[in-house]
Design a protein around this motif. Structure first.
Motif, PDB file in Angstrom:
ATOM      1  N   GLN A 141      18.187 -12.437  30.368  1.00  0.00           N
ATOM      2  CA  GLN A 141      17.666 -11.640  29.260  1.00  0.00           C
ATOM      3  C   GLN A 141      17.067 -12.507  28.159  1.00  0.00           C
ATOM      4  O   GLN A 141      16.170 -12.078  27.419  1.00  0.00           O
ATOM      5  CB  GLN A 141      18.760 -10.731  28.666  1.00  0.00           C
ATOM      6  CG  GLN A 141      19.827 -11.438  27.855  1.00  0.00           C
ATOM      7  CD  GLN A 141      20.921 -12.078  28.709  1.00  0.00           C
ATOM      8  OE1 GLN A 141      20.809 -12.122  29.936  1.00  0.00           O
ATOM      9  NE2 GLN A 141      21.974 -12.556  28.065  1.00  0.00           N
ATOM     10  N   LEU A 142      17.529 -13.753  28.051  1.00  0.00           N
ATOM     11  CA  LEU A 142      17.023 -14.637  26.994  1.00  0.00           C
ATOM     12  C   LEU A 142      15.590 -15.098  27.251  1.00  0.00           C
ATOM     13  O   LEU A 142      14.900 -15.541  26.330  1.00  0.00           O
ATOM     14  CB  LEU A 142      17.939 -15.859  26.837  1.00  0.00           C
ATOM     15  CG  LEU A 142      19.398 -15.583  26.455  1.00  0.00           C
ATOM     16  CD1 LEU A 142      20.129 -16.896  26.178  1.00  0.00           C
ATOM     17  CD2 LEU A 142      19.478 -14.667  25.241  1.00  0.00           C
ATOM     18  N   SER A 143      15.148 -14.973  28.502  1.00  0.00           N
ATOM     19  CA  SER A 143      13.777 -15.386  28.818  1.00  0.00           C
ATOM     20  C   SER A 143      12.755 -14.537  28.065  1.00  0.00           C
ATOM     21  O   SER A 143      11.650 -14.995  27.772  1.00  0.00           O
ATOM     22  CB  SER A 143      13.519 -15.295  30.325  1.00  0.00           C
ATOM     23  OG  SER A 143      13.663 -13.954  30.778  1.00  0.00           O
ATOM     24  N   PHE A 144      13.148 -13.300  27.714  1.00  0.00           N
ATOM     25  CA  PHE A 144      12.228 -12.405  27.011  1.00  0.00           C
ATOM     26  C   PHE A 144      12.071 -12.791  25.539  1.00  0.00           C
ATOM     27  O   PHE A 144      11.115 -12.364  24.888  1.00  0.00           O
ATOM     28  CB  PHE A 144      12.725 -10.962  27.123  1.00  0.00           C
ATOM     29  CG  PHE A 144      12.615 -10.409  28.512  1.00  0.00           C
ATOM     30  CD1 PHE A 144      11.443  -9.821  28.952  1.00  0.00           C
ATOM     31  CD2 PHE A 144      13.686 -10.505  29.385  1.00  0.00           C
ATOM     32  CE1 PHE A 144      11.343  -9.316  30.242  1.00  0.00           C
ATOM     33  CE2 PHE A 144      13.593 -10.007  30.687  1.00  0.00           C
ATOM     34  CZ  PHE A 144      12.425  -9.415  31.113  1.00  0.00           C
ATOM     35  N   GLY A 145      12.987 -13.583  25.014  1.00  0.00           N
ATOM     36  CA  GLY A 145      12.845 -14.104  23.660  1.00  0.00           C
ATOM     37  C   GLY A 145      12.245 -15.489  23.652  1.00  0.00           C
ATOM     38  O   GLY A 145      11.519 -15.863  22.727  1.00  0.00           O
ATOM     39  N   PHE A 146      12.511 -16.246  24.712  1.00  0.00           N
ATOM     40  CA  PHE A 146      12.012 -17.619  24.827  1.00  0.00           C
ATOM     41  C   PHE A 146      10.518 -17.665  25.110  1.00  0.00           C
ATOM     42  O   PHE A 146       9.775 -18.424  24.478  1.00  0.00           O
ATOM     43  CB  PHE A 146      12.778 -18.335  25.945  1.00  0.00           C
ATOM     44  CG  PHE A 146      12.248 -19.696  26.295  1.00  0.00           C
ATOM     45  CD1 PHE A 146      12.647 -20.820  25.591  1.00  0.00           C
ATOM     46  CD2 PHE A 146      11.343 -19.854  27.343  1.00  0.00           C
ATOM     47  CE1 PHE A 146      12.166 -22.078  25.924  1.00  0.00           C
ATOM     48  CE2 PHE A 146      10.851 -21.103  27.681  1.00  0.00           C
ATOM     49  CZ  PHE A 146      11.263 -22.222  26.968  1.00  0.00           C
ATOM     50  N   PHE A 147      10.061 -16.828  26.050  1.00  0.00           N
ATOM     51  CA  PHE A 147       8.673 -16.952  26.496  1.00  0.00           C
ATOM     52  C   PHE A 147       7.639 -16.620  25.425  1.00  0.00           C
ATOM     53  O   PHE A 147       6.590 -17.283  25.371  1.00  0.00           O
ATOM     54  CB  PHE A 147       8.420 -16.106  27.742  1.00  0.00           C
ATOM     55  CG  PHE A 147       7.139 -16.474  28.434  1.00  0.00           C
ATOM     56  CD1 PHE A 147       7.048 -17.657  29.164  1.00  0.00           C
ATOM     57  CD2 PHE A 147       6.010 -15.674  28.336  1.00  0.00           C
ATOM     58  CE1 PHE A 147       5.865 -18.030  29.783  1.00  0.00           C
ATOM     59  CE2 PHE A 147       4.828 -16.028  28.948  1.00  0.00           C
ATOM     60  CZ  PHE A 147       4.752 -17.215  29.679  1.00  0.00           C
ATOM     61  N   PRO A 148       7.860 -15.626  24.547  1.00  0.00           N
ATOM     62  CA  PRO A 148       6.873 -15.403  23.474  1.00  0.00           C
ATOM     63  C   PRO A 148       6.676 -16.647  22.607  1.00  0.00           C
ATOM     64  O   PRO A 148       5.561 -16.922  22.159  1.00  0.00           O
ATOM     65  CB  PRO A 148       7.474 -14.252  22.675  1.00  0.00           C
ATOM     66  CG  PRO A 148       8.288 -13.503  23.654  1.00  0.00           C
ATOM     67  CD  PRO A 148       8.892 -14.566  24.539  1.00  0.00           C
ATOM     68  N   GLY A 149       7.750 -17.405  22.359  1.00  0.00           N
ATOM     69  CA  GLY A 149       7.617 -18.637  21.588  1.00  0.00           C
ATOM     70  C   GLY A 149       6.841 -19.684  22.352  1.00  0.00           C
ATOM     71  O   GLY A 149       5.978 -20.372  21.799  1.00  0.00           O
TER      72      GLY A 149
END
Length: 219
Positions: A141-149
């Motif tokens: 689930q953290l990939s959805f916060g990491f990838f925009p950055g």
């Protein structure tokens, strides 16, 4: 293998594909990129918050981490992918499409940014890669916060790169302009960082210090 990137350059515009439609997909402009990539990043952040349930603090922290990780990816991709070329014809063709045309035509303004179609295709592949890595770690689930950055880091890098080719350097950022200029016109096997010089310093690929005092112009 030592990178084989030319220091010779030409004015005008490269011709990458004979097919007019494919050729059009290799070109873009700043407004188009801001709209397409901007909407993509906003949509992913919204999805991370609304659907995935990440908190604002988590999103901000992951976003910053993604931006920093992009700077590392920027260096590694530029050095080991964009400058990778062998004697094989397919390798030389791949290199020309990905980066060689830019070294031959550094003032080709329609190709100083990644066009949306190939850009979104590559972004999708990278997102799936990061998602798999995060999934293996049990934190998919953290990939959805990491990838925009990570994607925003790329977007900021791309506009810095474009600016180094079409604008006179602001006094505060003159060293960044000169760093990239040295990569194009004197040291194609050094100065792989575009938005920063941090990883060049870490991995020992900074241009000789004596070169900094010599005038370099983007022609």
């Amino acid at each position: 293998m030592k990178p084989k990137v030319t220091t010779e350059f030409h004015h005008g515009q490269a011709r990458i594909f004979k097919n007019p439609f494919l050729e059009s997909l290799t070109k873009t402009n700043p407004i188009q990129n801001i709209i397409v990539y901007g909407i993509t990043i906003i949509a992913m952040i919204s999805f991370a918050y609304i659907k995935i349930g990440l908190s604002p603090i988590e999103i901000i922290g992951l976003f910053i981490t993604g931006v920093f990780f992009w700077t590392f990816a920027e260096y590694m991709l530029h050095r080991f992918v964009f400058h990778w070329v062998t004697e094989a014809k397919w390798s030389q063709r791949f290199h020309f499409i990905m980066h060689g045309s830019h070294h031959h035509y550094p003032r080709d303004e329609e190709r100083l940014l990644m066009p949306p179609v190939p850009g979104l295709l590559m972004a999708s592949v990278l997102f799936l890669l990061f998602y798999c890595i995060f999934w293996i770690l049990g934190i998919s689930q953290l990939s959805f916060g990491f990838f925009p950055g990570f994607f925003s880091g790329y977007l900021m890098y791309s506009f810095v790169h474009r600016a180094t080719h079409v604008m006179r350097p602001p006094k505060r950022f003159k060293s960044i302009w000169q760093h990239h200029s040295l990569h194009h016109y004197r040291y194609p096997d050094k100065a792989f960082g575009v938005s920063n010089t941090f990883w060049d310093k870490v991995f020992g690929t900074m241009p000789p210090s004596k070169a900094k005092g010599k005038k370099e112009e983007l022609a």
